[in-house]
Design an enzyme around this catalytic site. Structure first.
Site, PDB file in Angstrom:
ATOM      1  N   ASN A 152      -5.927  12.355   0.365  1.00 39.85           N
ATOM      2  CA  ASN A 152      -5.083  11.613   1.284  1.00 39.85           C
ATOM      3  C   ASN A 152      -5.974  10.822   2.227  1.00 39.85           C
ATOM      4  O   ASN A 152      -7.201  10.935   2.192  1.00 39.85           O
ATOM      5  CB  ASN A 152      -4.151  12.552   2.052  1.00 39.85           C
ATOM      6  CG  ASN A 152      -3.018  11.793   2.744  1.00 39.85           C
ATOM      7  OD1 ASN A 152      -2.309  11.003   2.127  1.00 39.85           O
ATOM      8  ND2 ASN A 152      -2.877  12.006   4.034  1.00 39.85           N
ATOM      9  N   LYS A 153      -5.351   9.978   3.060  1.00 38.51           N
ATOM     10  CA  LYS A 153      -6.117   9.128   3.953  1.00 38.51           C
ATOM     11  C   LYS A 153      -7.225   9.891   4.666  1.00 38.51           C
ATOM     12  O   LYS A 153      -7.000  11.008   5.143  1.00 38.51           O
ATOM     13  CB  LYS A 153      -5.169   8.507   4.998  1.00 38.51           C
ATOM     14  CG  LYS A 153      -5.798   7.542   5.970  1.00 38.51           C
ATOM     15  CD  LYS A 153      -6.588   6.429   5.299  1.00 38.51           C
ATOM     16  CE  LYS A 153      -5.732   5.699   4.285  1.00 38.51           C
ATOM     17  NZ  LYS A 153      -6.494   4.863   3.337  1.00 38.51           N
ATOM     18  N   GLN A 199      -3.283   2.230  10.094  1.00 36.96           N
ATOM     19  CA  GLN A 199      -1.942   2.346   9.524  1.00 36.96           C
ATOM     20  C   GLN A 199      -0.987   3.097  10.465  1.00 36.96           C
ATOM     21  O   GLN A 199       0.208   2.815  10.510  1.00 36.96           O
ATOM     22  CB  GLN A 199      -1.983   3.070   8.171  1.00 36.96           C
ATOM     23  CG  GLN A 199      -2.579   2.265   7.033  1.00 36.96           C
ATOM     24  CD  GLN A 199      -4.073   2.516   6.846  1.00 36.96           C
ATOM     25  OE1 GLN A 199      -4.795   2.751   7.825  1.00 36.96           O
ATOM     26  NE2 GLN A 199      -4.559   2.436   5.621  1.00 36.96           N
ATOM     27  N   ASP A 249      -2.183  10.889  -1.974  1.00 40.16           N
ATOM     28  CA  ASP A 249      -2.433   9.825  -2.948  1.00 40.16           C
ATOM     29  C   ASP A 249      -2.681  10.379  -4.333  1.00 40.16           C
ATOM     30  O   ASP A 249      -2.492   9.696  -5.329  1.00 40.16           O
ATOM     31  CB  ASP A 249      -3.603   8.963  -2.477  1.00 40.16           C
ATOM     32  CG  ASP A 249      -3.192   8.151  -1.269  1.00 40.16           C
ATOM     33  OD1 ASP A 249      -3.147   8.715  -0.156  1.00 40.16           O
ATOM     34  OD2 ASP A 249      -2.845   6.958  -1.443  1.00 40.16           O
ATOM     35  N   ARG A 300       0.827  -1.199   0.000  1.00 41.54           N
ATOM     36  CA  ARG A 300       0.000   0.000   0.000  1.00 41.54           C
ATOM     37  C   ARG A 300       0.860   1.247   0.000  1.00 41.54           C
ATOM     38  O   ARG A 300       2.086   1.157   0.018  1.00 41.54           O
ATOM     39  CB  ARG A 300      -0.879   0.002   1.247  1.00 41.54           C
ATOM     40  CG  ARG A 300      -0.086  -0.324   2.540  1.00 41.54           C
ATOM     41  CD  ARG A 300      -0.747   0.165   3.793  1.00 41.54           C
ATOM     42  NE  ARG A 300      -0.705   1.613   3.856  1.00 41.54           N
ATOM     43  CZ  ARG A 300       0.390   2.309   4.207  1.00 41.54           C
ATOM     44  NH1 ARG A 300       1.509   1.690   4.540  1.00 41.54           N
ATOM     45  NH2 ARG A 300       0.352   3.631   4.223  1.00 41.54           N
ATOM     46  N   GLY A 301       0.201   2.398  -0.082  1.00 42.04           N
ATOM     47  CA  GLY A 301       0.929   3.660  -0.053  1.00 42.04           C
ATOM     48  C   GLY A 301       1.257   4.111  -1.455  1.00 42.04           C
ATOM     49  O   GLY A 301       1.900   3.380  -2.233  1.00 42.04           O
ATOM     50  N   ALA A 302       0.847   5.313  -1.806  1.00 45.96           N
ATOM     51  CA  ALA A 302       0.882   5.755  -3.196  1.00 45.96           C
ATOM     52  C   ALA A 302       2.202   5.501  -3.926  1.00 45.96           C
ATOM     53  O   ALA A 302       2.222   4.816  -4.952  1.00 45.96           O
ATOM     54  CB  ALA A 302       0.485   7.232  -3.263  1.00 45.96           C
TER      55      ALA A 302
HETATM   56  C1  LIG Z   1       2.481   8.857   0.854  1.00 45.61           C
HETATM   57  S1  LIG Z   1       1.669   7.453   0.322  1.00 45.61           S
HETATM   58  C2  LIG Z   1       0.934   6.992   1.795  1.00 45.61           C
HETATM   59  C3  LIG Z   1      -0.502   7.308   1.701  1.00 45.61           C
HETATM   60  O1  LIG Z   1      -1.190   6.119   1.332  1.00 45.61           O
HETATM   61  C4  LIG Z   1      -2.079   5.815   2.367  1.00 45.61           C
HETATM   62  O2  LIG Z   1      -3.232   5.200   1.931  1.00 45.61           O
HETATM   63  P1  LIG Z   1      -3.358   3.582   1.998  1.00 45.61           P
HETATM   64  O3  LIG Z   1      -2.793   3.153   3.315  1.00 45.61           O
HETATM   65  O4  LIG Z   1      -4.848   3.348   1.863  1.00 45.61           O
HETATM   66  O5  LIG Z   1      -2.574   3.095   0.812  1.00 45.61           O
HETATM   67  C5  LIG Z   1      -2.375   7.161   2.966  1.00 45.61           C
HETATM   68  O6  LIG Z   1      -3.238   7.905   2.145  1.00 45.61           O
HETATM   69  C6  LIG Z   1      -1.020   7.758   3.013  1.00 45.61           C
HETATM   70  O7  LIG Z   1      -0.979   9.128   3.152  1.00 45.61           O
END
Ligand SMILES: CSC[C@H]1O[C@H](OP(=O)(O)O)[C@H](O)[C@@H]1O
EC number: 5.3.1.23
Length: 382
Positions: free
Chosen positions: A263-264, A212, A253, A64-66
């Site tokens: 973003n989250k 997270q 994201d 995960r994570g952009a």
């Molecule tokens: C800087 S990328 C991390 C970003 O991704 C996370 O979302 P997810 O855990 O659903 O992939 C979150 O938006 C973070 O800020």
């Protein structure tokens, strides 16, 4: 398909295994992922041998994570190519695995374009597969380099905004090495401040519903030795009111052409709190997260995730008989519906600055972002 390799040893002490790595064992190339849904209790690796396994890992947030989604997507195209699967189908499935993080599409298209350029030019599939893998490796390296440069620009901005150090930073979700080929985005800035002796405390939002922050950011902060404190998302307001937050650092994201930041979920309320309390709200993201083809925040598709992530506490080691689809422990009456957007959108006027590897954008305007993309190797999504 994906196999699981559990790692023995003291899983209570994070070992800092890489979030992903490409390997070429005798039986054929694989993409090895650190399963982030099992952290921090277990360090389990998923070995992906095809795109469907990687798509499932992306959808379940095992990876995960952009920025890392972009790297994983590129390797997923290469995996399909080197193993002789349908590369066009693989690229389409990977690109649509999650809708909000633009980096995923950027990474997939970069490797797919490299593959197609060879095939369409009459080259043989093996050479095309090699081109896709080279593109994935290049993106992986660029992301690591971008992370290091964002840390430098971000720390300089913190020092400029708050001379004297002793920064008390609040962060949301997880933005460290688990989302990057390097040390991350926003977390990498906090890490740089820590190493420079200028981080007094990192306030870590737990980040419901998938935690997270509690599971992953605390895991990375513990490894780093920095002073950090976990809090429930709804306790952030009282921290601002007590004057305990000097700046907010978050990832992104997708950043639309007008500077709206997806973003989250929970990031937008933090931006409103920051503005009310005159605290900088700083977004840290590589230029690949800026999407000139998405005009504004209303145009960003916000991923809606299953309700069971809200109505159940998922404890993978504790399967609960009769639980809902998620296999977790119900915290609401069975049959409860839930609203579960994975992200929210912060308007540009609430963003103090966007920190990228190319430098800092502040104020965040359409013109400034366009100039940023023109300066970088930004792959425009059309
Ligand atoms: C800087 S990328 C991390 C970003 O991704 C996370 O979302 P997810 O855990 O659903 O992939 C979150 O938006 C973070 O800020």
């Amino acid at each position: 398909m994906a196999d699981q390799y559990a790692h023995s040893g003291d899983n209570k002490r994070p070992t800092g295994m890489p979030a992903l790595r490409w390997e070429e064992p005798p039986e054929g190339p694989v993409l090895v992922l650190l399963d982030q849904t099992r952290l921090p209790a277990e360090e389990v690796e998923l070995v992906c041998t095809d795109a469907p396994a990687l798509v499932e890992a992306i959808r379940s947030l095992a990876v995960r994570g952009a920025p890392l989604l972009g790297v994983a997507g590129a390797y997923g195209v290469a995996l399909a190519a080197v193993r002789g699967y349908d590369v066009d189908d693989a690229a389409a499935a990977l690109e649509s695995a999650r809708p909000t993080a633009v980096n995923l599409a950027v990474g997939v298209r970069r490797a797919h374009s490299a593959y197609r350029a060879v095939v369409d030019g009459g080259g043989d599939p093996r050479r095309a597969a090699g081109a896709a893998l080279a593109a994935a490796r290049q993106l992986h390296q660029e992301d690591a380099e971008a992370s290091a440069r964002m840390a430098v620009h971000g720390l300089a901005l913190l020092d400029e905004l708050m001379p004297g150090g002793g920064h008390r930073i609040l962060t949301h979700c997880n933005t460290g090495s688990l989302v990057s080929g390097g040390e991350g985005t926003a977390f990498a800035v906090a890490l740089a401040a820590h190493r420079a002796g200028r981080l007094r405390r990192l306030w870590v939002d737990e980040t419901r519903p998938l935690l997270q922050g509690a599971r992953l950011t605390a895991y990375e902060a513990a490894r780093s030795g920095m002073a950090y404190t976990l809090l429930t998302d709804n306790a952030a307001g009282s921290l601002f009111a007590a004057g305990e937050v000097d700046a907010v650092l978050v990832g992104a994201d997708r950043i639309a052409a007008d500077g709206s930041v997806a973003n989250k979920v929970g990031s937008y309320p933090l931006a409103v709190l920051a503005r009310y309390h005159h605290v900088p709200f700083i977004v840290v993201a590589p230029v690949t997260t800026v999407d000139p083809s998405t005009p504004d925040g209303a145009s960003i598709e916000v991923e809606q995730r299953p309700g069971h992530e809200v109505t159940e506490i998922t404890a993978p080691q504790v399967p609960v008989a009769g639980a809902e689809a998620g296999g977790g422990i119900p915290v609401a009456p069975l049959g409860t519906t839930a609203y579960n957007p994975a992200f929210d959108v912060t308007p540009p006027e609430l963003v103090t600055a966007v920190v990228t590897e190319e430098g800092v954008v502040s104020p965040v305007t359409t013109e400034a972002l366009a100039a940023l993309c023109a300066r970088s190797r930004q792959v425009t999504i059309s």
